[in-house]
Motif scaffolding. Sequence first.
Motif, PDB file in Angstrom:
ATOM      1  N   GLY A 123       0.810  -1.209   0.000  1.00 34.13           N
ATOM      2  CA  GLY A 123       0.000   0.000   0.000  1.00 34.13           C
ATOM      3  C   GLY A 123       0.841   1.255   0.000  1.00 34.13           C
ATOM      4  N   GLN A 124       0.185   2.370  -0.268  1.00 38.70           N
ATOM      5  CA  GLN A 124       0.882   3.652  -0.322  1.00 38.70           C
ATOM      6  C   GLN A 124       1.424   4.018   1.061  1.00 38.70           C
ATOM      7  N   GLY A 125       2.721   4.266   1.118  1.00 34.91           N
ATOM      8  CA  GLY A 125       3.370   4.591   2.385  1.00 34.91           C
ATOM      9  C   GLY A 125       3.893   3.386   3.135  1.00 34.91           C
ATOM     10  N   ALA A 126       3.801   2.208   2.540  1.00 31.97           N
ATOM     11  CA  ALA A 126       4.237   0.987   3.216  1.00 31.97           C
ATOM     12  C   ALA A 126       5.729   0.981   3.525  1.00 31.97           C
ATOM     13  N   ALA A 127       6.521   1.792   2.822  1.00 32.23           N
ATOM     14  CA  ALA A 127       7.972   1.827   3.057  1.00 32.23           C
ATOM     15  C   ALA A 127       8.314   2.150   4.502  1.00 32.23           C
ATOM     16  N   ALA A 128       7.411   2.826   5.197  1.00 30.16           N
ATOM     17  CA  ALA A 128       7.654   3.167   6.606  1.00 30.16           C
ATOM     18  C   ALA A 128       7.720   1.928   7.498  1.00 30.16           C
ATOM     19  N   LYS A 129       7.296   0.779   6.990  1.00 28.89           N
ATOM     20  CA  LYS A 129       7.276  -0.455   7.771  1.00 28.89           C
ATOM     21  C   LYS A 129       8.633  -1.165   7.813  1.00 28.89           C
ATOM     22  N   ILE A 130       9.553  -0.763   6.951  1.00 25.99           N
ATOM     23  CA  ILE A 130      10.777  -1.547   6.794  1.00 25.99           C
ATOM     24  C   ILE A 130      11.650  -1.543   8.041  1.00 25.99           C
ATOM     25  N   GLY A 131      11.732  -0.395   8.722  1.00 27.98           N
ATOM     26  CA  GLY A 131      12.550  -0.315   9.930  1.00 27.98           C
ATOM     27  C   GLY A 131      12.054  -1.242  11.017  1.00 27.98           C
ATOM     28  N   GLY A 132      10.740  -1.274  11.215  1.00 23.94           N
ATOM     29  CA  GLY A 132      10.165  -2.149  12.225  1.00 23.94           C
ATOM     30  C   GLY A 132      10.402  -3.616  11.909  1.00 23.94           C
ATOM     31  N   GLU A 133      10.310  -3.979  10.633  1.00 23.53           N
ATOM     32  CA  GLU A 133      10.552  -5.367  10.240  1.00 23.53           C
ATOM     33  C   GLU A 133      12.003  -5.760  10.498  1.00 23.53           C
ATOM     34  N   ALA A 134      12.928  -4.866  10.197  1.00 26.48           N
ATOM     35  CA  ALA A 134      14.346  -5.169  10.429  1.00 26.48           C
ATOM     36  C   ALA A 134      14.651  -5.287  11.923  1.00 26.48           C
ATOM     37  N   LYS A 135      14.094  -4.366  12.703  1.00 26.31           N
ATOM     38  CA  LYS A 135      14.347  -4.390  14.146  1.00 26.31           C
ATOM     39  C   LYS A 135      13.729  -5.622  14.793  1.00 26.31           C
ATOM     40  N   ARG A 136      12.564  -6.040  14.308  1.00 21.15           N
ATOM     41  CA  ARG A 136      11.884  -7.198  14.850  1.00 21.15           C
ATOM     42  C   ARG A 136      12.711  -8.472  14.682  1.00 21.15           C
ATOM     43  N   ARG A 137      13.603  -8.460  13.692  1.00 17.48           N
ATOM     44  CA  ARG A 137      14.441  -9.626  13.456  1.00 17.48           C
ATOM     45  C   ARG A 137      15.800  -9.515  14.150  1.00 17.48           C
ATOM     46  N   GLY A 138      15.926  -8.560  15.049  1.00 15.55           N
ATOM     47  CA  GLY A 138      17.111  -8.454  15.884  1.00 15.55           C
ATOM     48  C   GLY A 138      18.320  -7.833  15.225  1.00 15.55           C
ATOM     49  N   ALA A 139      18.130  -7.170  14.107  1.00 16.43           N
ATOM     50  CA  ALA A 139      19.271  -6.580  13.406  1.00 16.43           C
ATOM     51  C   ALA A 139      19.721  -5.295  14.086  1.00 16.43           C
ATOM     52  N   GLY A 140      21.021  -5.109  14.121  1.00 13.32           N
ATOM     53  CA  GLY A 140      21.573  -3.846  14.598  1.00 13.32           C
ATOM     54  C   GLY A 140      22.201  -3.061  13.470  1.00 13.32           C
ATOM     55  N   SER A 141      22.701  -3.799  12.465  1.00 13.39           N
ATOM     56  CA  SER A 141      23.339  -3.189  11.303  1.00 13.39           C
ATOM     57  C   SER A 141      22.787  -3.822  10.037  1.00 13.39           C
ATOM     58  N   VAL A 142      22.457  -2.986   9.056  1.00 15.09           N
ATOM     59  CA  VAL A 142      21.768  -3.429   7.847  1.00 15.09           C
ATOM     60  C   VAL A 142      22.579  -3.066   6.616  1.00 15.09           C
ATOM     61  N   LEU A 143      22.665  -4.000   5.662  1.00 15.44           N
ATOM     62  CA  LEU A 143      23.218  -3.687   4.352  1.00 15.44           C
ATOM     63  C   LEU A 143      22.058  -3.445   3.396  1.00 15.44           C
ATOM     64  N   LEU A 144      21.957  -2.221   2.881  1.00 15.13           N
ATOM     65  CA  LEU A 144      20.916  -1.872   1.911  1.00 15.13           C
ATOM     66  C   LEU A 144      21.512  -1.992   0.520  1.00 15.13           C
ATOM     67  N   VAL A 145      20.990  -2.920  -0.273  1.00 10.90           N
ATOM     68  CA  VAL A 145      21.473  -3.156  -1.632  1.00 10.90           C
ATOM     69  C   VAL A 145      20.544  -2.453  -2.607  1.00 10.90           C
ATOM     70  N   THR A 146      21.109  -1.569  -3.433  1.00 12.63           N
ATOM     71  CA  THR A 146      20.292  -0.780  -4.350  1.00 12.63           C
ATOM     72  C   THR A 146      21.144  -0.399  -5.564  1.00 12.63           C
ATOM     73  N   ASP A 147      20.691   0.577  -6.342  1.00 17.59           N
ATOM     74  CA  ASP A 147      21.527   1.072  -7.442  1.00 17.59           C
ATOM     75  C   ASP A 147      21.726   2.570  -7.316  1.00 17.59           C
ATOM     76  N   GLY A 148      22.726   3.077  -8.038  1.00 17.58           N
ATOM     77  CA  GLY A 148      23.124   4.469  -7.894  1.00 17.58           C
ATOM     78  C   GLY A 148      22.056   5.464  -8.295  1.00 17.58           C
ATOM     79  N   VAL A 149      21.260   5.132  -9.308  1.00 21.13           N
ATOM     80  CA  VAL A 149      20.215   6.048  -9.766  1.00 21.13           C
ATOM     81  C   VAL A 149      19.146   6.216  -8.695  1.00 21.13           C
ATOM     82  N   LEU A 150      18.723   5.120  -8.092  1.00 19.58           N
ATOM     83  CA  LEU A 150      17.698   5.210  -7.044  1.00 19.58           C
ATOM     84  C   LEU A 150      18.207   5.995  -5.851  1.00 19.58           C
ATOM     85  N   ARG A 151      19.497   5.850  -5.576  1.00 17.28           N
ATOM     86  CA  ARG A 151      20.065   6.602  -4.448  1.00 17.28           C
ATOM     87  C   ARG A 151      20.137   8.091  -4.779  1.00 17.28           C
ATOM     88  N   SER A 152      20.605   8.425  -5.978  1.00  8.02           N
ATOM     89  CA  SER A 152      20.793   9.838  -6.328  1.00  8.02           C
ATOM     90  C   SER A 152      19.474  10.577  -6.522  1.00  8.02           C
TER      91      SER A 152
END
Length: 386
Positions: free
Chosen positions: A15-44
């Motif tokens: 749904g629209q705005g669902a991206a806000a859920k990603i932090g909670g999902e990562a934290k729920r799995r006990g992560a402290g450090s995350v590797l975000l894999v993407t491409d340069g265009v999306l980042r820029s």
Amino acid sequence: MNVSSFRSPSTIHFGQGAAAKIGGEAKRRGAGSVLLVTDGVLRSTGVIDPVLESLKEAGLETVVFDGVDDEPTLEHVEQGLNLLRQNGCELLVGCGGGSPIDAAKAIAVKAGNEGGIADFMGIDKIPRPGLPVLAVPTTAGTGSEATMVTIITDTETDVKMMIMSPHLMPDASVVDPLLTLKCPRHITASTGLDALTHAIEAYVSVKAQPMSDVLALSAVELLNGYLPRAWANPDDLEARSKTHLGALQAGMAFSNSSVALVHGMSRPIGANFHVPHGVSNAALLGVVTEFSLIGAPKRYARIAQAMDLPTHGLSELQAARRCADRAHELIQQLRIPSLTELGVTREKLDPVVQKMTEDALASGSPGNNPRKATREEIVELYYQAL
């Protein structure tokens, strides 16, 4: 009745705005450090900013690997793996089209298993689970956010390695149509037709099953109806949302029933001529559908009905042909360039077509087609696709 198994991510946020859920999902799995894999265009261009913001709000340290600028390769996997190990990352987020998500999956399983990626090529060759993966697609096409498949290219051999394993299924997927609004029109078209190919092949595959059938037909209906709108008006959020939902459903369908001849033939085109995956699928979809109709006319006729095409009074085979006609129509409507327009000529195809045919057959996908193709028929279909 045969026993069928169905796999999908444990959680899907859509749904629209669902991206806000990603932090909670990562934290729920006990992560402290995350590797975000993407491409340069999306980042820029800031497309991934909502994902980064959510991870930051969750208090997670995030390392960005934005080197997957094209279809994922063995080199991308090694680069990402080195960065992951250097920073002690405990979870991966694949954010982008199919390439970053596929790369994230491969990095994750490589982190948890000995051997090289080539050792995992095929079905169920990965011994152990890897690190958790969360998938955030920014295109409506590959369905990689909901599949247990990754495609990694060996640039030395020009082979696209298809790897399938339950260990490749993302732990959770976050599907936010707002992230597709900046997607260029030609990518909307090619990825959307990739998704439509997933849906069609999932439904006609000899491995189709009841759950995949429901999702495949729903995906066909959504993509046929809304993809042209999303292409014609990129700001049409309803069309973007419905197209994204169709791509998600198509991914879930083919991951559980498999793709067929189009995908088997498509991968060698991409590996040898560096044609985008969605474009090579589109080049093949019409001719392969025409070839395959006789193998499952009832199923293709049902697809034509899902496309809202008039089939009353027609025989099953006549109705099935409407499906092939609609595929050709969509390819023209969305202005997908032909292989010839992309520089793939008969002269360039001649020296490699036999190897491409062998690679297509070796992938196993053609074996799922409702009409089995001989080597000679696959060669002929490649030339027809020009």
